[in-house]
Design a protein around this motif. Structure first.
Motif, PDB file in Angstrom:
ATOM      1  N   LEU A 235      -3.076  -2.611  -2.163  1.00 61.01           N
ATOM      2  CA  LEU A 235      -4.238  -1.728  -2.030  1.00 61.01           C
ATOM      3  C   LEU A 235      -5.297  -2.304  -1.096  1.00 61.01           C
ATOM      4  CD1 LEU A 235      -4.708  -0.405  -5.677  1.00 61.01           C
ATOM      5  CD2 LEU A 235      -3.501   0.640  -3.761  1.00 61.01           C
ATOM      6  N   ARG A 236      -5.461  -3.618  -1.094  1.00 62.60           N
ATOM      7  CA  ARG A 236      -6.455  -4.206  -0.184  1.00 62.60           C
ATOM      8  C   ARG A 236      -6.075  -3.960   1.276  1.00 62.60           C
ATOM      9  NH1 ARG A 236     -10.715  -7.597   0.389  1.00 62.60           N
ATOM     10  NH2 ARG A 236     -11.002  -7.752  -1.858  1.00 62.60           N
ATOM     11  N   PRO A 237      -4.840  -4.276   1.717  1.00 69.41           N
ATOM     12  CA  PRO A 237      -4.520  -3.970   3.124  1.00 69.41           C
ATOM     13  C   PRO A 237      -4.547  -2.475   3.430  1.00 69.41           C
ATOM     14  CG  PRO A 237      -2.589  -4.838   1.964  1.00 69.41           C
ATOM     15  CD  PRO A 237      -3.764  -5.062   1.078  1.00 69.41           C
ATOM     16  N   ALA A 238      -4.198  -1.634   2.451  1.00 72.90           N
ATOM     17  CA  ALA A 238      -4.298  -0.189   2.684  1.00 72.90           C
ATOM     18  C   ALA A 238      -5.747   0.208   2.927  1.00 72.90           C
ATOM     19  CB  ALA A 238      -3.730   0.573   1.488  1.00 72.90           C
ATOM     20  N   ALA A 239      -6.669  -0.366   2.143  1.00 73.41           N
ATOM     21  CA  ALA A 239      -8.090  -0.074   2.334  1.00 73.41           C
ATOM     22  C   ALA A 239      -8.563  -0.536   3.707  1.00 73.41           C
ATOM     23  CB  ALA A 239      -8.908  -0.745   1.232  1.00 73.41           C
ATOM     24  N   LYS A 240      -8.111  -1.711   4.139  1.00 68.06           N
ATOM     25  CA  LYS A 240      -8.487  -2.221   5.456  1.00 68.06           C
ATOM     26  C   LYS A 240      -7.998  -1.293   6.565  1.00 68.06           C
ATOM     27  CE  LYS A 240     -10.492  -6.120   4.221  1.00 68.06           C
ATOM     28  NZ  LYS A 240     -11.943  -6.343   4.467  1.00 68.06           N
ATOM     29  N   LEU A 241      -6.798  -0.762   6.409  1.00 71.85           N
ATOM     30  CA  LEU A 241      -6.253   0.154   7.416  1.00 71.85           C
ATOM     31  C   LEU A 241      -7.057   1.452   7.454  1.00 71.85           C
ATOM     32  CD1 LEU A 241      -2.474  -0.465   6.745  1.00 71.85           C
ATOM     33  CD2 LEU A 241      -3.649  -0.917   8.911  1.00 71.85           C
ATOM     34  N   LEU A 242      -7.486   1.951   6.298  1.00 73.10           N
ATOM     35  CA  LEU A 242      -8.312   3.158   6.279  1.00 73.10           C
ATOM     36  C   LEU A 242      -9.660   2.906   6.948  1.00 73.10           C
ATOM     37  CD1 LEU A 242      -7.669   4.702   2.741  1.00 73.10           C
ATOM     38  CD2 LEU A 242      -6.603   5.278   4.921  1.00 73.10           C
ATOM     39  N   GLU A 243     -10.235   1.735   6.696  1.00 76.37           N
ATOM     40  CA  GLU A 243     -11.501   1.394   7.352  1.00 76.37           C
ATOM     41  C   GLU A 243     -11.325   1.330   8.871  1.00 76.37           C
ATOM     42  OE1 GLU A 243     -12.534  -2.277   5.524  1.00 76.37           O
ATOM     43  OE2 GLU A 243     -13.444  -1.344   3.751  1.00 76.37           O
ATOM     44  N   LYS A 244     -10.196   0.775   9.292  1.00 71.84           N
ATOM     45  CA  LYS A 244      -9.941   0.678  10.734  1.00 71.84           C
ATOM     46  C   LYS A 244      -9.740   2.069  11.342  1.00 71.84           C
ATOM     47  CE  LYS A 244      -7.248  -2.133  13.964  1.00 71.84           C
ATOM     48  NZ  LYS A 244      -6.150  -3.143  14.089  1.00 71.84           N
ATOM     49  N   ALA A 245      -9.024   2.936  10.614  1.00 67.04           N
ATOM     50  CA  ALA A 245      -8.835   4.307  11.097  1.00 67.04           C
ATOM     51  C   ALA A 245     -10.172   5.030  11.186  1.00 67.04           C
ATOM     52  CB  ALA A 245      -7.882   5.060  10.170  1.00 67.04           C
ATOM     53  N   ALA A 246     -11.054   4.772  10.221  1.00 66.75           N
ATOM     54  CA  ALA A 246     -12.374   5.398  10.229  1.00 66.75           C
ATOM     55  C   ALA A 246     -13.157   5.021  11.478  1.00 66.75           C
ATOM     56  CB  ALA A 246     -13.146   5.001   8.966  1.00 66.75           C
TER      57      ALA A 246
END
Length: 563
Positions: A235-246
């Motif tokens: 979940l942490r790397p998934a959250a980081k990827l969403l932040e990067k997409a944002a």
């Protein structure tokens, strides 16, 4: 669709809001934002830390879980030939999903790539939610090179575990039955034991019953571990990827949603991001990474499975043209790009975006009509079934548009109903099925008049009933389909039988009237349609299901990496 405009001042408020959400993680699941050291909950935690550990029993060392599952894999390789495994795989042939991404610019493609990577991480989470030791078993299967190795791996990855849902969840690796609590609870925990424990430990009730905690044993006690802790590795790397997409998207409203959803994955608090989604207007990407229903928890029916869903919306003209087929303002036309975890199982022609913490506003996009999935399912699944059960002229009327229309309306109807489990699930499934068919029929008559041909829609409805009845057992969807079939057959509901062809024939006027009667009955609070909750299938229905025996039951989608 209306919404609140996103401006610079609102953006300035997003980071403090996200920061406040992140504070919740340190407080444990659903315990409140702040805790006094003198609170009753804090005192209970201090008492727990001071409690002496239970001495371990001395005896012969138990073999590791990996060793046990590897032994099961070896036993199966000696018992079930590759041909039997291949027949299991044929129940859901692999088909490639080819979304049209030609309209995306380079920056949009980068956003999509990041969203797909975040979605894919939900496969690892869901694997462990299906069973706590699934990852160990998967590793053992990869190391086993006996006959049928490739087929076992493919089946395991399709099913997210060693149980074939097309075969009443019977294991195809070893003999262990699927636990009722999946990977959400200790494997030996019964519902009765859990309920007694909750009665004796009321202070733990909120955490143990949270949709976003894993229940584990700690000596003679049960503990609740937040998803954000239990699945932190993914979940942490998934959250980081969403932040990067944002950061890459130019859509300010989508950026706001992605940032809050990233925070939700790390805090288990989804209401803020759900609310942000309700303000996203005309999204280019349709994203749902997080809770994806509670159907895997057969013990209590409360734990949320996690999934990932990424689609690209059609251009404005296409979306507007498909608006009628997409069942109104809460749906939009799009194409599936990627699905993972709980969202990867049973992909339909329409997908409900799961908003666990907020009721969607009337303008919220709650359902995505998936054009590419509708076309594949119509031609590869539904048309062969239609040819097996309906007279030729009516089987030929089936079209992707009506399949998509019926599926999207059903998803909207289901999203409007409260979650239901056990005996309550049957009337909920009945209402979703019948309301969807009746409402789409009303829409057709409103646009085309009484002369509008309802045969294509009703053919799709009948075919969907037979597809559900194939599942058999006590699955709510299968039971609801059997109740509807029996109602149509025994109440003059317009589902006749042509003995010469051995196929069913639809009377559109009679079936439309029967659906209207059934809808009114359910709206009055009836739990059924005047039929037994588990009626017996008649001979004509049994012959139709037999004729479908060798047809695929579903499709296993393969997703290309966007470039």
């Amino acid at each position: 669709m209306t919404g609140i405009a996103f401006d610079r001042d609102r953006s300035a408020l997003a980071l403090p809001l996200l920061a406040s959400v992140l504070l919740l993680q340190a407080c444990g699941p659903h315990q409140g934002l702040l805790h006094s050291p003198n609170s009753r909950a804090a005192q209970e935690r201090r008492e727990e830390r001071q409690r002496p550990a239970r001495p371990e029993k001395v005896g012969a060392p138990r073999p590791s879980r990996t060793a046990l599952v590897a032994a099961q894999a070896r036993k199966l390789s000696q018992a079930e030939p590759s041909s039997a495994l291949a027949r299991r795989l044929a129940q859901a042939p692999v088909v490639g999903v080819a979304p049209d991404l030609s309209a995306l610019g380079s920056e949009e493609r980068e956003v999509l790539r990041l969203l797909v990577r975040a979605s894919a991480l939900m496969n690892e989470v869901y694997l462990r939610q299906r069973h706590a030791h699934n990852a160990d078993l998967h590793k053992a299967l990869e190391e086993d090179r006996s006959a049928g190795h490739a087929e076992r791996i493919a089946l395991f990855e399709r099913e997210f575990g060693p149980w074939d849902h097309f075969d009443a969840d019977r294991p195809f690796v070893g003999t262990e039955a699927m636990p009722a609590g999946a990977g959400f609870y200790p494997e030996d925990l019964t519902r009765g034991e859990f309920e007694r424990y909750l009665t004796l430990h009321p202070r733990q009730k909120a955490a143990l019953l949270s949709p976003y905690t894993v229940v584990r044993r700690d000596g003679d006690r049960l503990t609740a571990v937040s998803y954000s802790i239990a699945y932190r590795k993914w979940l942490r790397p998934a959250a980081k990827l969403l932040e990067k997409a944002a950061k890459h998207t130019q859509d300010q409203q989508l950026r706001h949603y992605l940032m809050l959803r990233a925070g939700a994955l790390m805090t288990d608090i989804y209401s803020f991001s759900d609310g942000a989604w309700s303000r996203v207007q005309h999204p280019r990407f349709l994203v749902d990474i997080g809770p994806a229903g509670r159907g895997d928890d057969h013990l209590m029916g409360i734990k949320a499975s996690l999934g990932g869903f990424v689609a690209v919306a059609g251009d404005d003209g296409k979306a507007q043209a498909a608006g009628g087929a997409c069942a109104g303002g809460q749906a939009i036309a799009g194409e599936l790009v990627h699905a993972a975890g709980a969202d990867a199982t049973g992909i339909r022609a329409a997908h409900a975006l799961n908003m666990a913490g907020a009721k969607p506003a009337a303008s919220t996009i709650a359902v995505v009509c998936l054009d590419n999935v509708a076309a594949l399912r119509t031609e590869r699944l539904m048309r062969p079934v239609a040819q097996a059960v309906l007279v030729a002229r009516q089987a030929g009327s089936l079209a992707p548009g009506v399949v998509e229309q019926l599926a999207s309306m059903r998803e909207l109807e289901r999203s409007a109903l409260p979650p239901a489990a056990g005996d309550a699930a049957l009337p909920a499934e009945l209402r979703a099925d019948i309301d969807a068919a009746a409402r789409v029929l009303e829409m057709q008559r409103a646009s085309g008049g009484e002369a509008a041909d309802a045969t294509p829609l009703l053919a799709a409805y009948v075919v969907s009933l037979f597809q559900a009845m194939r599942e058999g057992g006590q699955a709510p969807g299968a039971r609801a389909a059997l109740v509807q079939y029996t109602y149509l057959r025994q109440s003059g509901g317009g589902l006749g039988y042509d003995a010469a062809s051995g196929r069913f024939v639809i009377d559109p006027a009679a079936m439309g009237a029967a659906l209207a009667r059934a809808r009114a009955r359910l709206a009055e609070g009836s739990a059924g349609l005047g039929q037994p909750s588990d009626p017996a299938l008649d001979g004509e229905g049994a012959r139709a299901l037999s004729a479908m025996a060798d047809l695929p039951r579903d499709l296993a989608f393969q997703y290309p990496a966007p470039n």
